[in-house]
Motif scaffolding. Structure first.
Motif, PDB file in Angstrom:
ATOM      1  N   ALA A   6       0.710  51.109  21.885  1.00  0.00           N
ATOM      2  CA  ALA A   6      -0.282  51.934  22.579  1.00  0.00           C
ATOM      3  C   ALA A   6      -1.656  51.389  22.244  1.00  0.00           C
ATOM      4  O   ALA A   6      -1.871  50.849  21.161  1.00  0.00           O
ATOM      5  N   GLU A   7      -2.580  51.532  23.193  1.00  0.00           N
ATOM      6  CA  GLU A   7      -3.943  51.081  22.957  1.00  0.00           C
ATOM      7  C   GLU A   7      -4.918  52.006  23.659  1.00  0.00           C
ATOM      8  O   GLU A   7      -4.593  52.619  24.666  1.00  0.00           O
ATOM      9  N   TYR A   8      -6.104  52.093  23.093  1.00  0.00           N
ATOM     10  CA  TYR A   8      -7.181  52.873  23.697  1.00  0.00           C
ATOM     11  C   TYR A   8      -7.828  52.039  24.787  1.00  0.00           C
ATOM     12  O   TYR A   8      -8.138  50.865  24.588  1.00  0.00           O
ATOM     13  N   ASN A   9      -8.040  52.643  25.957  1.00  0.00           N
ATOM     14  CA  ASN A   9      -8.675  51.972  27.081  1.00  0.00           C
ATOM     15  C   ASN A   9     -10.072  52.579  27.254  1.00  0.00           C
ATOM     16  O   ASN A   9     -10.197  53.673  27.802  1.00  0.00           O
ATOM     17  N   PRO A  10     -11.129  51.891  26.787  1.00  0.00           N
ATOM     18  CA  PRO A  10     -12.471  52.474  26.851  1.00  0.00           C
ATOM     19  C   PRO A  10     -13.007  52.615  28.276  1.00  0.00           C
ATOM     20  O   PRO A  10     -13.838  53.477  28.540  1.00  0.00           O
ATOM     21  N   GLN A  11     -12.544  51.799  29.219  1.00  0.00           N
ATOM     22  CA  GLN A  11     -13.014  51.905  30.591  1.00  0.00           C
ATOM     23  C   GLN A  11     -12.575  53.213  31.245  1.00  0.00           C
ATOM     24  O   GLN A  11     -13.292  53.784  32.059  1.00  0.00           O
ATOM     25  N   CYS A  12     -11.391  53.693  30.890  1.00  0.00           N
ATOM     26  CA  CYS A  12     -10.842  54.923  31.477  1.00  0.00           C
ATOM     27  C   CYS A  12     -10.870  56.093  30.504  1.00  0.00           C
ATOM     28  O   CYS A  12     -10.470  57.192  30.866  1.00  0.00           O
ATOM     29  N   ASN A  13     -11.309  55.865  29.246  1.00  0.00           N
ATOM     30  CA  ASN A  13     -11.242  56.869  28.186  1.00  0.00           C
ATOM     31  C   ASN A  13      -9.834  57.448  28.116  1.00  0.00           C
ATOM     32  O   ASN A  13      -9.608  58.646  28.244  1.00  0.00           O
ATOM     33  N   SER A  14      -8.875  56.550  27.951  1.00  0.00           N
ATOM     34  CA  SER A  14      -7.474  56.961  27.952  1.00  0.00           C
ATOM     35  C   SER A  14      -6.693  56.165  26.910  1.00  0.00           C
ATOM     36  O   SER A  14      -7.159  55.155  26.403  1.00  0.00           O
ATOM     37  N   ILE A  15      -5.502  56.662  26.634  1.00  0.00           N
ATOM     38  CA  ILE A  15      -4.541  55.954  25.799  1.00  0.00           C
ATOM     39  C   ILE A  15      -3.473  55.421  26.738  1.00  0.00           C
ATOM     40  O   ILE A  15      -2.873  56.177  27.506  1.00  0.00           O
ATOM     41  N   ARG A  26      -0.222  56.835  30.787  1.00  0.00           N
ATOM     42  CA  ARG A  26      -1.662  56.893  30.526  1.00  0.00           C
ATOM     43  C   ARG A  26      -2.033  58.343  30.239  1.00  0.00           C
ATOM     44  O   ARG A  26      -1.786  59.226  31.042  1.00  0.00           O
ATOM     45  N   ILE A  27      -2.634  58.566  29.075  1.00  0.00           N
ATOM     46  CA  ILE A  27      -3.104  59.890  28.688  1.00  0.00           C
ATOM     47  C   ILE A  27      -4.613  59.893  28.795  1.00  0.00           C
ATOM     48  O   ILE A  27      -5.296  59.149  28.085  1.00  0.00           O
ATOM     49  N   ASP A  28      -5.143  60.705  29.677  1.00  0.00           N
ATOM     50  CA  ASP A  28      -6.588  60.836  29.856  1.00  0.00           C
ATOM     51  C   ASP A  28      -7.115  61.682  28.696  1.00  0.00           C
ATOM     52  O   ASP A  28      -6.792  62.858  28.568  1.00  0.00           O
TER      53      ASP A  28
END
Length: 68
Positions: A6-15, A26-28
């Protein structure tokens, strides 16, 4: 379903959670945290958890223990 990573996606503010079966969950983070009662300090802890420990954040969210 076995989790690969799992990784944090800073563009979408999601995991983004990737599984060995080829699925992505994808968890918002905003949606996950919008009904929580937080303080500025606990907001910082949630942000740190999402960025540095995304699997733990995901586990807490899916177990509905994110408030704790």
């Amino acid at each position: 379903m076995r989790t690969i990573f799992a990784e944090y996606n800073p563009q979408c503010n999601s995991i983004d959670v990737y599984t060995s079966a080829g699925y992505m969950l994808r968890i918002d983070c905003w949606e996950a945290e919008k009904d929580l009662k937080t303080t500025p300090g606990s907001d910082c802890v949630l942000n740190e958890l999402a960025i540095n420990e995304p699997l733990e954040y995901t586990r807490l969210y899916l177990d509905e223990n994110l408030q704790m």
